[in-house]
Scaffold this motif. Structure first.
Motif, PDB file in Angstrom:
ATOM      1  N   LEU A 103     -13.128   6.348  16.024  1.00 57.49           N
ATOM      2  CA  LEU A 103     -13.798   5.713  14.825  1.00 57.49           C
ATOM      3  C   LEU A 103     -12.729   5.453  13.939  1.00 57.49           C
ATOM      4  O   LEU A 103     -12.807   4.187  13.412  1.00 57.49           O
ATOM      5  CB  LEU A 103     -14.892   6.659  14.223  1.00 57.49           C
ATOM      6  CG  LEU A 103     -15.341   6.196  13.177  1.00 57.49           C
ATOM      7  CD1 LEU A 103     -16.315   5.115  13.065  1.00 57.49           C
ATOM      8  CD2 LEU A 103     -16.211   7.393  12.330  1.00 57.49           C
ATOM      9  N   LEU A 104     -11.893   6.211  13.539  1.00 57.54           N
ATOM     10  CA  LEU A 104     -10.857   5.763  12.485  1.00 57.54           C
ATOM     11  C   LEU A 104     -10.097   4.436  12.923  1.00 57.54           C
ATOM     12  O   LEU A 104      -9.707   3.868  12.125  1.00 57.54           O
ATOM     13  CB  LEU A 104      -9.930   7.123  12.242  1.00 57.54           C
ATOM     14  CG  LEU A 104     -10.662   8.103  11.440  1.00 57.54           C
ATOM     15  CD1 LEU A 104      -9.322   9.171  11.308  1.00 57.54           C
ATOM     16  CD2 LEU A 104     -11.083   7.475   9.975  1.00 57.54           C
TER      17      LEU A 104
ATOM     18  N   CYS B 333     -22.489  -2.922  25.917  1.00 55.64           N
ATOM     19  CA  CYS B 333     -22.290  -2.660  24.680  1.00 55.64           C
ATOM     20  C   CYS B 333     -21.145  -3.161  23.714  1.00 55.64           C
ATOM     21  O   CYS B 333     -21.026  -4.098  23.082  1.00 55.64           O
ATOM     22  CB  CYS B 333     -22.619  -1.628  23.894  1.00 55.64           C
ATOM     23  SG  CYS B 333     -24.408  -0.891  24.017  1.00 55.64           S
ATOM     24  N   SER B 334     -20.047  -2.717  24.439  1.00 54.95           N
ATOM     25  CA  SER B 334     -18.724  -2.989  23.754  1.00 54.95           C
ATOM     26  C   SER B 334     -18.299  -4.491  24.224  1.00 54.95           C
ATOM     27  O   SER B 334     -17.674  -5.149  23.204  1.00 54.95           O
ATOM     28  CB  SER B 334     -17.819  -2.131  24.225  1.00 54.95           C
ATOM     29  OG  SER B 334     -17.413  -2.195  25.704  1.00 54.95           O
ATOM     30  N   VAL B 362     -16.604  -0.921  15.157  1.00 55.75           N
ATOM     31  CA  VAL B 362     -17.172   0.191  14.164  1.00 55.75           C
ATOM     32  C   VAL B 362     -18.430   0.787  14.385  1.00 55.75           C
ATOM     33  O   VAL B 362     -18.598   2.065  14.531  1.00 55.75           O
ATOM     34  CB  VAL B 362     -17.097  -0.359  12.814  1.00 55.75           C
ATOM     35  CG1 VAL B 362     -17.232   0.674  11.729  1.00 55.75           C
ATOM     36  CG2 VAL B 362     -15.465  -0.818  12.521  1.00 55.75           C
ATOM     37  N   VAL B 363     -19.169  -0.020  14.562  1.00 56.06           N
ATOM     38  CA  VAL B 363     -20.750   0.276  14.535  1.00 56.06           C
ATOM     39  C   VAL B 363     -20.964   1.004  16.077  1.00 56.06           C
ATOM     40  O   VAL B 363     -21.652   2.234  16.061  1.00 56.06           O
ATOM     41  CB  VAL B 363     -21.542  -1.099  14.744  1.00 56.06           C
ATOM     42  CG1 VAL B 363     -23.118  -0.606  15.276  1.00 56.06           C
ATOM     43  CG2 VAL B 363     -21.763  -1.916  13.745  1.00 56.06           C
ATOM     44  N   PHE B 364     -20.008   0.358  17.029  1.00 60.07           N
ATOM     45  CA  PHE B 364     -20.202   1.214  18.184  1.00 60.07           C
ATOM     46  C   PHE B 364     -19.742   2.615  18.052  1.00 60.07           C
ATOM     47  O   PHE B 364     -20.313   3.624  18.695  1.00 60.07           O
ATOM     48  CB  PHE B 364     -19.284   0.416  19.221  1.00 60.07           C
ATOM     49  CG  PHE B 364     -19.460   0.851  20.563  1.00 60.07           C
ATOM     50  CD1 PHE B 364     -20.552   0.901  21.075  1.00 60.07           C
ATOM     51  CD2 PHE B 364     -18.103   0.984  21.472  1.00 60.07           C
ATOM     52  CE1 PHE B 364     -20.607   1.250  22.648  1.00 60.07           C
ATOM     53  CE2 PHE B 364     -17.901   1.511  22.714  1.00 60.07           C
ATOM     54  CZ  PHE B 364     -19.516   1.657  23.307  1.00 60.07           C
ATOM     55  N   SER B 365     -18.529   2.780  17.476  1.00 60.53           N
ATOM     56  CA  SER B 365     -18.025   4.140  17.335  1.00 60.53           C
ATOM     57  C   SER B 365     -18.798   4.987  16.473  1.00 60.53           C
ATOM     58  O   SER B 365     -18.944   6.329  16.923  1.00 60.53           O
ATOM     59  CB  SER B 365     -16.487   4.206  16.956  1.00 60.53           C
ATOM     60  OG  SER B 365     -16.245   3.250  16.066  1.00 60.53           O
ATOM     61  N   ILE B 371     -24.017  10.219  18.908  1.00 60.48           N
ATOM     62  CA  ILE B 371     -24.550  10.609  20.045  1.00 60.48           C
ATOM     63  C   ILE B 371     -23.596  12.157  20.472  1.00 60.48           C
ATOM     64  O   ILE B 371     -24.067  13.035  20.832  1.00 60.48           O
ATOM     65  CB  ILE B 371     -24.157   9.860  21.372  1.00 60.48           C
ATOM     66  CG1 ILE B 371     -24.847   8.670  21.257  1.00 60.48           C
ATOM     67  CG2 ILE B 371     -24.345  10.523  22.645  1.00 60.48           C
ATOM     68  CD1 ILE B 371     -24.852   7.537  22.276  1.00 60.48           C
ATOM     69  N   VAL B 372     -22.451  12.264  20.079  1.00 61.22           N
ATOM     70  CA  VAL B 372     -21.692  13.348  20.148  1.00 61.22           C
ATOM     71  C   VAL B 372     -22.116  14.351  19.409  1.00 61.22           C
ATOM     72  O   VAL B 372     -22.067  15.770  19.796  1.00 61.22           O
ATOM     73  CB  VAL B 372     -20.033  12.970  20.036  1.00 61.22           C
ATOM     74  CG1 VAL B 372     -19.257  14.304  19.731  1.00 61.22           C
ATOM     75  CG2 VAL B 372     -19.570  12.005  20.895  1.00 61.22           C
ATOM     76  N   LEU B 373     -22.573  14.155  17.948  1.00 62.12           N
ATOM     77  CA  LEU B 373     -22.936  15.184  17.147  1.00 62.12           C
ATOM     78  C   LEU B 373     -24.168  15.613  17.431  1.00 62.12           C
ATOM     79  O   LEU B 373     -24.498  16.860  17.391  1.00 62.12           O
ATOM     80  CB  LEU B 373     -22.802  14.728  15.796  1.00 62.12           C
ATOM     81  CG  LEU B 373     -21.326  14.508  15.227  1.00 62.12           C
ATOM     82  CD1 LEU B 373     -21.343  13.959  13.664  1.00 62.12           C
ATOM     83  CD2 LEU B 373     -20.529  15.960  15.151  1.00 62.12           C
ATOM     84  N   PHE B 374     -25.346  14.705  17.746  1.00 62.40           N
ATOM     85  CA  PHE B 374     -26.572  15.131  17.558  1.00 62.40           C
ATOM     86  C   PHE B 374     -27.172  15.028  18.810  1.00 62.40           C
ATOM     87  O   PHE B 374     -28.422  15.776  19.107  1.00 62.40           O
ATOM     88  CB  PHE B 374     -27.334  14.211  16.578  1.00 62.40           C
ATOM     89  CG  PHE B 374     -26.897  14.301  15.082  1.00 62.40           C
ATOM     90  CD1 PHE B 374     -27.098  15.649  14.536  1.00 62.40           C
ATOM     91  CD2 PHE B 374     -26.190  13.270  14.697  1.00 62.40           C
ATOM     92  CE1 PHE B 374     -26.178  15.614  13.048  1.00 62.40           C
ATOM     93  CE2 PHE B 374     -25.505  13.246  13.323  1.00 62.40           C
ATOM     94  CZ  PHE B 374     -25.701  14.751  12.758  1.00 62.40           C
ATOM     95  N   PHE B 375     -26.752  14.403  19.841  1.00 59.75           N
ATOM     96  CA  PHE B 375     -27.669  14.341  21.266  1.00 59.75           C
ATOM     97  C   PHE B 375     -26.434  14.657  22.219  1.00 59.75           C
ATOM     98  O   PHE B 375     -25.891  13.943  22.961  1.00 59.75           O
ATOM     99  CB  PHE B 375     -27.951  12.998  21.651  1.00 59.75           C
ATOM    100  CG  PHE B 375     -29.014  12.430  20.370  1.00 59.75           C
ATOM    101  CD1 PHE B 375     -30.170  12.795  20.499  1.00 59.75           C
ATOM    102  CD2 PHE B 375     -28.611  11.672  19.716  1.00 59.75           C
ATOM    103  CE1 PHE B 375     -31.338  12.413  19.596  1.00 59.75           C
ATOM    104  CE2 PHE B 375     -29.370  11.023  18.536  1.00 59.75           C
ATOM    105  CZ  PHE B 375     -30.617  11.540  18.573  1.00 59.75           C
ATOM    106  N   ARG B 376     -25.969  16.082  21.992  1.00 57.92           N
ATOM    107  CA  ARG B 376     -24.897  16.449  22.868  1.00 57.92           C
ATOM    108  C   ARG B 376     -25.050  16.569  24.218  1.00 57.92           C
ATOM    109  O   ARG B 376     -24.054  16.392  25.062  1.00 57.92           O
ATOM    110  CB  ARG B 376     -24.539  17.951  22.424  1.00 57.92           C
ATOM    111  CG  ARG B 376     -23.202  18.126  21.835  1.00 57.92           C
ATOM    112  CD  ARG B 376     -22.867  19.249  21.536  1.00 57.92           C
ATOM    113  NE  ARG B 376     -23.692  19.876  20.457  1.00 57.92           N
ATOM    114  CZ  ARG B 376     -24.136  21.139  20.274  1.00 57.92           C
ATOM    115  NH1 ARG B 376     -23.715  21.834  21.140  1.00 57.92           N
ATOM    116  NH2 ARG B 376     -24.976  21.602  19.420  1.00 57.92           N
TER     117      ARG B 376
END
Lengths: 291, 409
Positions: A103-104, B333-334, B362-365, B371-376
């Motif tokens: 992201l960064l 997507c990318s 940016v949107v993509f990341s 996803i990584v945080l909330f839909f592990r």
């Protein structure tokens, strides 16, 4: 003689700069058991922020402001990306760190529009001085001094203050220290703040040697600093510093020979050898896995 | 018994689905041969992003599944995949670039030391050009996989003793060492790898189009080809995962000590998983080289491995079908669907803020972070497509009060 002096000098200053990044890795690992892959990118963002600051305010204001911005960034990253995963498996947190790094880098590519950014000449730091018959920058000369001062301050903080004691307790045993009433989240935040601040100082010293920064500039110094942290024994601050100086000096010696392409390969080979022969590094404590 | 029957049914259905999907890809690609160009919608033109996405998606799904075999099924957290891909890609580029092209490609080193190519080797005794190209490419693919597996074996000997994040960082270091090695400019070595310069001229996807005598394409294979290779490789990996070895891998992932107590040889199985994964990553590297038409050490950085790792996480760690689905989603997507975010857009005199080059990523990341945080668990968790489809079917039938028949079975 002049050649050796200049190589040693750049090696020591490089080592000092790596040491400042490596401390961030080693402290976070000591407490969270997390390889903070985003740390190298925080380091890069610090450099970028300074570039944008210098464009509008004089350097003696913009350097402290850039350090504060980096601290905020480190704090926010910890709260947003690592705090929700506190009870998750270690690998999830590591993946989250990789995500933050992604992201960064993308964010900085967007902000800079993909253009390499010219690093400003900071008065005094970028000026050259003759030493032992060679010309060198003030930044290289004062790096070891700054590093030593900061590390003495840091060890005082860790050994003689309440928050330092809490940090040591958390790194010894996460669960027990929580039961003893230590506010884990506060300790972790402080760790990230210290790590980011040191990385910001390191970035000012490191990027002065370069004319441009791109969004991926932080990745390799970050990895090298990480190797330094592992070399010295991850979790140990003095270990990280010693490791960083060794890596910095080795790197600049190799860059002086015809094997310059292999300077990074050497660093990683050193990493693999250390991990295989003595995974705890030079000063690391032995970690035993409980069944 | 019932369970087994259901498994066979599920397998048959999934094989059928894959075949239908591949047939659809072939039809889509060849539509422009059969239908006049003017009546085709824009996204079906042969130059459309759709085919780029399909090709790259197929390549990525092969590599993602091979990474998942290691990370998801054996629990060995490795970040060295870019290194294995690089080994595969270079093996292919060195062995399959025709010797006539090599002189111009290696001009800095006055020609290559490897002055033959696999296709020419086969052609010398087979004669048929097409057949020898296909044979040459397939042989080199297997060789590329073997080279990657050999290196995996060598690096695995010391490194596989390490645990979790130490293993990750050691394999990452290995990938960086390999990359530095292939950028070395020494004369004798440069005659093989062309130093840091690119190698090109080897067969790529479009060379697999079937042409008639006039050189006019009669059947497009350029999108179908990566699909065939990826499908075969993934099928082999699925068979491995379903075998006793696969079960041993999963036992190691769930609990190393318990697995060892049950008599599973940890070192042997870990090494086997590592080498298998590297083998298919090597083949994936060959496809990647064909996709990008040039080979250079530069793109095989740790960033590539991170991308693949994120694909695996989005798809679900420990799900083959999840990895495939998320590869296509990720690439689409990318590369394609989010493109509009990169263009400055004006709607009714109002300029939409933020939209400019790079905003897509940016949107993509940010989406990836969510996803990584909330839909592990990712898209599929650790389940496979037939299983999930069966559950959805059950739910629909239950809602329609038709579950009796299902329950009695």
């Amino acid at each position: 003689m002049e050649f050796i002096a200049s190589i040693l000098m750049s090696g020591i200053s490089l080592g000092g700069q790596y040491a400042l990044i490596a401390i961030g890795y080693t402290m976070v690992y000591g407490i969270l058991r997390l390889i903070n892959f985003a740390h190298g990118d925080v380091f890069m963002v610090a450099g970028m922020v300074l570039i944008y600051m210098v464009a509008s305010v004089p350097w003696y204001i913009s350097i402290p402001l850039a350090i504060i911005a980096t601290i905020l960034l480190g704090f926010v990253i910890e709260r947003a990306a690592y705090l929700p995963l506190r009870s998750a498996p270690r690998m999830s947190v590591m993946i989250s760190a990789i995500g933050v790094s992604y992201l960064l880098q993308n964010l900085m590519t967007y902000i800079t529009a993909g253009q390499p950014m010219y690093y400003p000449d900071i008065p005094f730091l970028s000026d050259t001085v003759p030493v032992f018959g060679t010309e060198t920058q003030w930044a290289k000369l004062i790096t070891p001094v700054i590093v030593i001062v900061l590390i003495v301050a840091l060890t005082q903080l860790i050994n003689h203050t309440k928050i330092g004691m809490a940090m040591r307790a958390v790194s010894k045993d996460f669960e027990t220290s929580r039961l003893m009433g230590i506010k884990i989240n506060k300790v972790i935040s402080v760790t990230f703040i210290i790590g980011s601040a040191l990385a910001a100082v390191g970035s000012v010293l490191y990027f002065t040697n370069f004319s441009v920064i791109v969004p991926t500039s932080g990745a390799l110094p970050g990895l090298r600093a990480f190797v330094a942290a592992v070399f010295g024994g991850i979790g140990s601050v003095p270990g990280a510093v010693v490791g960083a100086f060794v890596i910095g000096i080795c790197e600049s010696i190799i860059r002086g020979t015809s094997f310059a392409t292999f300077s990074d390969a050497f660093t990683f080979a050193l990493l693999i050898i250390i991990l295989v022969v003595k995974p705890t590094g030079l000063f690391g404590e032995k970690i035993t896995d409980k069944v | 018994m019932v369970n087994q029957k259901k498994n066979i049914k599920g397998t048959l259905i999934s094989i059928l689905c894959i075949l239908v999907f591949m047939a659809a890809v072939a039809v889509l690609e060849n539509l422009n041969l059969w239908v006049p160009a003017s009546s085709l919608p824009k996204w079906l033109k042969p130059t459309s992003m759709l085919f780029t996405v399909l090709k790259k998606g197929a390549v990525y799904s092969l590599i993602a599944v091979s990474l998942n075999l290691l990370n998801g099924f054996t629990g060995l957290f490795s970040l060295g995949h870019a290194g294995f891909m690089l080994l595969g890609a270079y093996t292919y580029a060195i062995l399959c670039t025709p010797s006539s092209v090599k002189d111009t490609v290696y001009y800095k080193y006055n020609g290559s030391s490897v002055n033959f190519s696999m296709q020419e080797f086969y052609q010398s005794f087979l004669g048929n050009e097409t057949l020898s190209m296909i044979l040459g490419v397939v042989t080199t693919m297997i060789l590329a996989g073997l080279v990657a597996a050999l290196f995996a074996f060598l690096i695995g000997l010391p490194v596989l003793r390490l645990k979790s994040d130490y293993l990750a960082i050691a394999t990452l270091g290995f990938a960086e060492i390999v990359r530095a090695l292939f950028q070395w400019e020494a004369p004798f070595w440069g005659r093989i790898t062309n130093g840091a310069n690119m190698i090109k001229g080897f067969p790529k996807f479009s060379d697999f189009n079937i042409e008639n005598a006039d050189g006019k394409v009669v059947f497009y294979m350029s999108t179908l080809f990566p699909f065939i290779v990826a499908a075969v490789c993934i099928a082999v990996m699925v068979l491995i995962i379903k075998s006793t070895y696969g079960r041993a891998f999963r036992a190691i992932r769930d609990d190393e000590i318990a697995a060892e107590a049950m008599g599973i040889n940890l070192a042997k199985h870990k090494m086997m998983s590592f080498c298998t994964s590297a083998f298919f990553a090597g083949i994936g590297g060959v496809l990647y080289a064909m996709y990008s038409t040039t080979v250079q050490a530069k793109p095989f950085t740790s960033a590539l491995t991170y991308e693949l790792l994120l694909i695996v996480v989005i798809g679900g760690i420990g799900s083959v079908s999840g990895s495939c689905i998320s590869s296509f989603l990720f690439v689409a997507c990318s590369e394609w669907w989010l493109r509009f975010l990169d263009k400055e857009t004006v709607i009714g005199g109002f300029k939409v803020p933020l939209l400019r080059d790079g905003f897509r990523m940016v949107v993509f990341s940010v989406v990836i972070m969510i996803i990584v945080l909330f839909f592990r668990k990712g898209i599929m968790g650790d389940k496979e497509l037939p299983e999930v489809a069966g559950k959805i079917k059950n739910r629909i039938f239950r809602n329609g009060k038709k579950s009796k028949g299902e329950a009695e079975k």
